[in-house]
Design a protein around this motif. Structure first.
Motif, short mmCIF file in Angstrom:
data_model
loop_
_atom_site.label_atom_id
_atom_site.label_comp_id
_atom_site.label_asym_id
_atom_site.label_seq_id
_atom_site.Cartn_x
_atom_site.Cartn_y
_atom_site.Cartn_z
N ALA C 2 0.83 -1.21 0.00
CA ALA C 2 0.00 0.00 0.00
C ALA C 2 0.86 1.26 0.00
CB ALA C 2 -0.95 -0.01 1.20
N SER C 5 -0.75 4.53 -1.22
CA SER C 5 -1.96 4.99 -0.54
C SER C 5 -1.59 5.89 0.62
CB SER C 5 -2.77 3.79 -0.02
OG SER C 5 -3.25 3.00 -1.10
N THR C 8 -6.20 6.92 6.49
CA THR C 8 -6.79 5.75 7.14
C THR C 8 -8.25 5.60 6.73
OG1 THR C 8 -5.28 5.99 9.01
CG2 THR C 8 -7.27 4.71 9.39
N ILE C 9 -9.07 6.57 7.05
CA ILE C 9 -10.48 6.51 6.67
C ILE C 9 -10.65 7.21 5.32
CG2 ILE C 9 -12.83 7.21 7.26
CD1 ILE C 9 -11.93 5.23 9.24
N ARG C 11 -9.01 7.91 2.40
CA ARG C 11 -7.78 7.25 1.95
C ARG C 11 -7.65 7.36 0.43
NH1 ARG C 11 -4.20 3.33 3.83
NH2 ARG C 11 -3.61 1.75 2.34
N ILE C 12 -6.51 7.84 -0.01
CA ILE C 12 -6.29 7.92 -1.45
C ILE C 12 -5.29 6.87 -1.90
CG2 ILE C 12 -6.74 10.42 -1.44
CD1 ILE C 12 -3.68 10.79 -1.93
N THR C 13 -5.46 6.42 -3.13
CA THR C 13 -4.50 5.54 -3.78
C THR C 13 -4.21 6.15 -5.15
OG1 THR C 13 -5.40 3.59 -2.66
CG2 THR C 13 -4.11 3.20 -4.65
N ASP C 28 -11.06 6.55 -1.36
CA ASP C 28 -11.98 5.66 -0.66
C ASP C 28 -12.28 6.25 0.71
OD1 ASP C 28 -13.60 3.50 -0.28
OD2 ASP C 28 -12.00 2.02 -0.13
N GLY C 29 -13.49 6.10 1.18
CA GLY C 29 -13.83 6.55 2.52
C GLY C 29 -14.32 7.99 2.59
N GLU C 229 -0.13 8.55 15.92
CA GLU C 229 -0.91 9.26 14.90
C GLU C 229 -1.14 10.71 15.33
OE1 GLU C 229 -4.16 7.06 13.27
OE2 GLU C 229 -2.89 5.34 12.90
N LEU C 356 -12.59 12.64 10.37
CA LEU C 356 -13.38 11.41 10.40
C LEU C 356 -12.96 10.52 11.56
CD1 LEU C 356 -13.59 10.69 6.56
CD2 LEU C 356 -15.37 11.64 8.05
N LEU C 357 -11.66 10.38 11.75
CA LEU C 357 -11.18 9.55 12.87
C LEU C 357 -11.67 10.10 14.20
CD1 LEU C 357 -7.56 8.78 11.67
CD2 LEU C 357 -9.31 7.07 12.17
#
Lengths: 363, 363, 363, 363
Positions: C2, C5, C8-9, C11-13, C28-29, C229, C356-357
């Motif tokens: 990964a 990427s 965490t929530i 999340r880009i790739t 995503d997320g 984090e 988000l977290l």
């Protein structure tokens, strides 16, 4: 690799070998504000403990969990919760003579081949002893679920060819009925037949497989995530991470194969102004996301690998041996029984994580 | 949340809705040095494509995958491999009249409740269209498996009450036999009976459930990781992330419940100087780690939710309606058939990741 | 792995090589319910584009982003958002003669040694071309931040020995002043001096280093997580993942080394009934968690590695060569300038994820 | 959220509060086959311990680490390694009177706002006490690095305006010189000046900032991963996760800003048949991947927040107070000194993970 961790937000990491000093779990990502104490964990561990009846292993573990961090003045703080459970009643000497033998149905062969070294005492890390950590963490998860009035019951559904009929109790009655049964089966007739089977297996030195079923109360709609984090995918992973599991199914499960779509499709209906679903072949999810119905699933356990009968095998060098457990060795004639509270715990862990993740679905 | 990703090292992320412009997959963590071209992916997609016979949906997709990155001069570079598959033959207009109806057995209810918005056209993200990305990624995974001479075959094992006997072919013959069958079933007699069932279901406008079984060639010993990343846990998660799945089992599966330990324990023996296992009730793992035997598992698929029969339901506001697909709508009478190459792909993705993770087990 | 990427929530790739067909990002997320269109992304990409003045590379990219998924009727759906940006103006032929030479300050040596193969055309995956994907994703992240009224400005703080004084503008004025400057520097005097330096560097065929500073508006209290984090740890990781970065600091940064605790400790005070902090040496966090003050940080960029001067090097076989870019090659005399909108985007990605977290911190 | 974990394959999870029963770390993903014992961990903890001289906090911790799992007959088994370090010399009573005051430069404000509850005793989870776990885990990481002959030295580079000249020792001599210095500074003249500064600060009741520099021996080429997992991004994240850090730089760092590309570009040359790099402004990576040169970086620490001087503040309700530590309170006049072995440990953790991940780059 994190192969000893489970969950995304509500995430546990377990450690410890069966005959080491202790086992333990670290729970990271538990929200602050839950009341938690050691007595609650102790109570849960008691349900998993062996030696409660002749139907489970006579190992005497009066497991005492110690909360080492993450709780302040009786309340979770958002910090990692470390729980340690000392190993007691550990005598590794009987493993010495058999340490080089490949035990049929056990993991010593694969661990040794993979890692080149194996802590053979009591199965080391591959032992079901690890599941005590899951039960301890499950207590915390259930506290979070209680905020949404979610409860879980698991029970022995089948052993050998004896299948239980589950009474149509309310949730609390069902759960208390389960834990009053020596074999964690709420159907007294089936429980009796199961006990007969187990007694016979004990005499023979053999073991039996079983099915554990679980069901939740009505869930909030929306738990679970699309595609690879479907609720049933996480439940499946949770269950198949348990020792001795061979299968998982949700709702209709494998019986769906002989059904038709016109029957299997649960219908939506308007019940007094609320959209409801009139049957639950789905088992509580559609597209991997909870429908609001109870989640219902089943887990298949193989017959216990540890049996008293002698078995042919070889040692690590390939020399033929007869494997024979020493007289008086501990074993459960059917691991599915003690798996009941463990399955409950795993459902709780999956749902606690899903509840937290679901907070991020919308603005 | 990464709910559209699967895998740890060899990790895929899929995107795209059924009736959007395209679907696609990004493969991250694929080692450099694999030969890869678009024709190989096309060939795999063809096996998944509908419209190959009357027994699968007549949607005509001649899917053409485009590799957009990660391959240089025909070889993977270690960079993410982006594969895009345009959607064709898309007509969303027929979804317009039914967009507010809750479709029995479908995910529009749960998606709408969870996200507050739903791309209803063709099922959007909840559509099985997403699985084309899994098959494309599976091609790359299989290339990696080929380095260890690992091959996978999946096939239709059961539809309704018709169960196939799987011939004792070598792996290549088995796989080619499967894909020569219109219903991906290597047992000609069972295949014929299945086709009869499917024809009947098509006439009735109804659908049928099915079981897909997979088996690998002999694996290297040591794939899979202790506790929460057991090989069977990852396979279970992979399979239960597929649309329409209701159950997963490995080896003896649910039939283990009626077996005894003395039978179920596969024996270790010395065969010409090599330690071998003389049966495979385990299905290829012990303690979650591959034993060197083939992995064998089964996946239960519910009967297709899209049926031509009319069904009672409500709309998003709770008003009662009769749901009726427009005449000429596409659907598969049994999704298990087209799931065969998808199950194969998911096994490949799990094993590719396990092979890479296993490189870190020892010094 | 990964390694392509981030987050965490939320999340880009990202994927794609500099001279491949396209580059792209999958987000995503992202929560459902954000309004999003391609024009907004286009506008952001324009700020990053080269060729806006003589002070940045003359490559003419009029990047057009295409949203391929995750948006329905102008709104995000919770599904992965796939954004594709075709590569234009790509001529790889000039890389052919130098493909075997190790380029000083470039990654072809390390990529080739690591992977055994390297897509040398335009730097392949190691090119700053990848950052266009970050800017595109940053647009989506900023939409989420706007829900909490969080805005971000970045600007050129220093080039060579010319350091800018940042005017005490309100946030909107500051940001518009930045993007009206050809060198993204809101201090007109410093900007002018920087331009003189850059013109000199262009004539010499050499390059210069620079510092980009960013600041946010007041944040909600509580973003960022304990220990590993911490908000500053994520920002540091985000910034040091950018090409050509050599350092990151927050608040007082390295200047804290010559300060005393009695000065550096920001004081808490009661301002009209609200707890406020009267200085911001901390840079907006304490213990890794946002204090409610603006986040302020700086990123050091090395002088551009691509220079027109000839340099001694060797080829992949160790043979000595003189490395000389072909006349008319594209390069930025100072990468820090175009990095300004990229730094902004990375701050946005970190904060979107933190928001988000943070929803999971409490009951 | 896993905010208490660090690393991908070689992954640590820490737990425990400053004044709780114990702190601990679980190391997951450590390969089997490393020799490990408690004495080695004890030795490392001693270097971090306070009370070694008047220049560090007089708290007397003779930390004894206990290995609870993952080691069998002196060797790691691939199972999670749980290390527990009991807290000693803990007297929380002095925190009682100040528990409602917001401590300038401390995290009690942000923790309390984020979580709604705070274990204020000794700083709870935000305390530097947590770093003892990093040092313990670092011992295991270094064992893995030793397989590739990688060693790490960190040292005090600067306090206030006193900057050390680092002698051109071989690695072992450098490291032993460092730990013979009471302030972990290998330049005796600078060390002496630093001690004078510290003595003055102690008298004043104030504190000073500092810089810790680290350097490794020559690394294998290829560690680190493209784009978001660049080696410098992981190092930055590791360092900025330490308490009191304000900045990180690699190689030339912020000084690159005043350099030109023609100088900064390290040259490749052929030295006796081997490709070498003749300078190391890069600090050991290109494109985020190790070049084979030593990694060199620096970390800025703010002046200790705990000072003996009285400071203005408010309590949690906003009422003004003067904050004054009780006489005899423990504090370090400069946290950078004791940070030296902690920085070393973090470098080791990053590199151990990178070594394992790098096994997956190629076929």
């Amino acid at each position: 690799m994190a192969s000893n961790s489970f969950g995304t937000i509500f995430r546990i990491t377990t450690w410890g070998e069966s005959h080491g000093k202790a086992v333990g779990v670290v729970i990271d990502g538990c929200p602050a504000g839950l009341h938690l104490n050691e007595a609650e964990i102790h109570e849960a561990l008691t349900l998993r403990a062996p030696g409660r009846s002749i139907y489970t292993s006579p190992r005497k573990e009066s497991d005492r969990a110690e909360i080492l961090s993450g709780v302040f003045e009786g309340m979770t703080t958002g910090a990692p919760i470390s729980i340690l459970i000392p190993n007691q009643d550990v005598d590794s000497s009987k493993y010495e003579p058999i340490k080089d033998l490949l035990r049929p149905g056990h993991a010593n062969f694969t661990y040794l081949k993979k890692f080149g070294v194996f802590d053979y005492r009591g199965g080391g890390r591959s032992s079901a002893r690890e599941t005590v950590c899951r039960v301890a963490a499950g207590v915390v998860a259930k506290k979070l679920l209680a905020q949404d009035a979610i409860e879980i019951a698991a029970y022995l559904k089948q052993v050998g060819n004896v299948e239980a009929s589950i009474p149509d109790h309310d949730h609390d009655t069902l759960r208390s009925t389960v834990y009053q049964s020596p074999v964690y089966c709420p159907d007294a007739t089936a429980a009796s037949a199961v006990m007969t089977l187990l007694e016979k297996a004990l005499v023979e030195g053999d073991s039996l497989g079983g099915v554990v079923e679980f069901r939740t109360t009505s869930l909030p709609i929306g738990l679970g995530d699309p595609v690879y984090e479907k609720l049933e995918a996480k439940l499946a992973s949770a269950m198949m991470s348990l020792p001795a599991t061979k299968g998982f199914e949700i709702g209709s499960g494998f019986s769906a194969v002989e059904m038709k779509g016109s029957t299997h499709n649960d219908q939506f209906a308007n019940k007094q102004g609320k959209i409801e679903i009139t049957s639950n072949y789905a088992g509580g999810t559609l597209g991997g996301i909870s429908t609001g119905m109870p989640i219902i699933g089943r887990v298949a356990f193989k017959p216990t690998s540890s049996i008293m009968l002698s078995q042919k095998t070889v040692n690590t060098k390939g020399k033929a041996f007869t494997f024979q457990l020493p007289p008086g060795s501990r074993h459960d004639p059917c691991v599915a029984i003690r798996a009941v509270p463990i399955v409950e715990a795993m459902v709780a862990l999956v749902l606690a994580d899903a509840i937290l993740l679901n907070r991020c679905a919308r603005l």
